[in-house]
Write a protein that holds these residues in place. Structure first.
Motif, PDB file in Angstrom:
ATOM      1  N   HIS A 225      -4.235  23.152   1.211  1.00  0.00           N
ATOM      2  CA  HIS A 225      -3.699  21.842   0.795  1.00  0.00           C
ATOM      3  C   HIS A 225      -4.526  20.689   1.360  1.00  0.00           C
ATOM      4  N   ARG A 226      -4.882  19.722   0.504  1.00  0.00           N
ATOM      5  CA  ARG A 226      -5.416  18.457   0.987  1.00  0.00           C
ATOM      6  C   ARG A 226      -4.257  17.698   1.635  1.00  0.00           C
ATOM      7  N   VAL A 227      -4.550  16.884   2.634  1.00  0.00           N
ATOM      8  CA  VAL A 227      -3.511  16.116   3.316  1.00  0.00           C
ATOM      9  C   VAL A 227      -3.800  14.637   3.143  1.00  0.00           C
ATOM     10  N   ARG A 228      -2.794  13.885   2.675  1.00  0.00           N
ATOM     11  CA  ARG A 228      -2.918  12.442   2.463  1.00  0.00           C
ATOM     12  C   ARG A 228      -1.744  11.752   3.131  1.00  0.00           C
ATOM     13  N   LEU A 229      -2.034  10.660   3.812  1.00  0.00           N
ATOM     14  CA  LEU A 229      -0.994   9.812   4.381  1.00  0.00           C
ATOM     15  C   LEU A 229      -1.074   8.455   3.706  1.00  0.00           C
ATOM     16  N   HIS A 230       0.029   8.036   3.121  1.00  0.00           N
ATOM     17  CA  HIS A 230       0.123   6.691   2.542  1.00  0.00           C
ATOM     18  C   HIS A 230       0.893   5.854   3.544  1.00  0.00           C
ATOM     19  N   LEU A 231       0.209   4.877   4.150  1.00  0.00           N
ATOM     20  CA  LEU A 231       0.814   4.034   5.172  1.00  0.00           C
ATOM     21  C   LEU A 231       1.049   2.626   4.642  1.00  0.00           C
ATOM     22  N   THR A 232       2.226   2.085   4.919  1.00  0.00           N
ATOM     23  CA  THR A 232       2.467   0.672   4.678  1.00  0.00           C
ATOM     24  C   THR A 232       2.514   0.020   6.045  1.00  0.00           C
ATOM     25  N   VAL A 233       1.561  -0.852   6.309  1.00  0.00           N
ATOM     26  CA  VAL A 233       1.472  -1.567   7.577  1.00  0.00           C
ATOM     27  C   VAL A 233       1.595  -3.058   7.316  1.00  0.00           C
ATOM     28  N   ARG A 234       1.875  -3.807   8.393  1.00  0.00           N
ATOM     29  CA  ARG A 234       2.089  -5.240   8.231  1.00  0.00           C
ATOM     30  C   ARG A 234       0.990  -6.042   8.891  1.00  0.00           C
ATOM     31  N   LYS A 235       0.835  -7.243   8.371  1.00  0.00           N
ATOM     32  CA  LYS A 235      -0.051  -8.237   8.975  1.00  0.00           C
ATOM     33  C   LYS A 235       0.843  -9.240   9.688  1.00  0.00           C
ATOM     34  N   PHE A 236       0.425  -9.624  10.880  1.00  0.00           N
ATOM     35  CA  PHE A 236       1.179 -10.568  11.690  1.00  0.00           C
ATOM     36  C   PHE A 236       0.354 -11.817  11.931  1.00  0.00           C
ATOM     37  N   ARG A 237       1.041 -12.921  12.219  1.00  0.00           N
ATOM     38  CA  ARG A 237       0.380 -14.166  12.630  1.00  0.00           C
ATOM     39  C   ARG A 237       0.368 -14.195  14.153  1.00  0.00           C
TER      40      ARG A 237
END
Length: 102
Positions: free
Chosen positions: A69-81
């Motif tokens: 199996h190929r392994v993929r991580l889909h990450l949602t990260v935030r930008k901060f001020r």
């Protein structure tokens, strides 16, 4: 591990920074969708912690195969001020060193 519902989160590093959203397993690939959930992040330039979210974006990481199996991580990260007026870095993306190298 007797509870099959715990299996996906047990495969991740022990961190309070991420929430596992979904795991999809196909004959070719394992995909995990993760969302960053810490309420604040330190500025990489000055170190001051910020809670002021500027936005978010998704990135995809590929890892070494797990068996066939190929392994993929889909990450949602935030930008901060950055809250420090004199800091040259006004906006920064939160770091997840347990998941991805910077």
């Amino acid at each position: 591990m007797s509870n099959p519902q715990q299996l996906p989160t047990a495969l991740l590093p022990a961190t309070d920074a991420l929430q596992l959203d979904t795991v999809t397993i196909t004959p070719e690939q394992i995909t995990a969708t993760l969302v960053a959930i810490r309420p604040a992040a330190p500025c990489p330039q000055c170190g001051e912690r910020s809670r002021r979210i500027h936005g978010s974006y998704s990135r995809t990481l590929a890892d070494l195969p797990w068996g066939q199996h190929r392994v993929r991580l889909h990450l949602t990260v935030r930008k901060f001020r950055c809250p420090t007026p004199s800091c040259p870095r006004r906006i920064f993306t939160e770091r997840l060193p347990d998941i991805a190298a910077c």
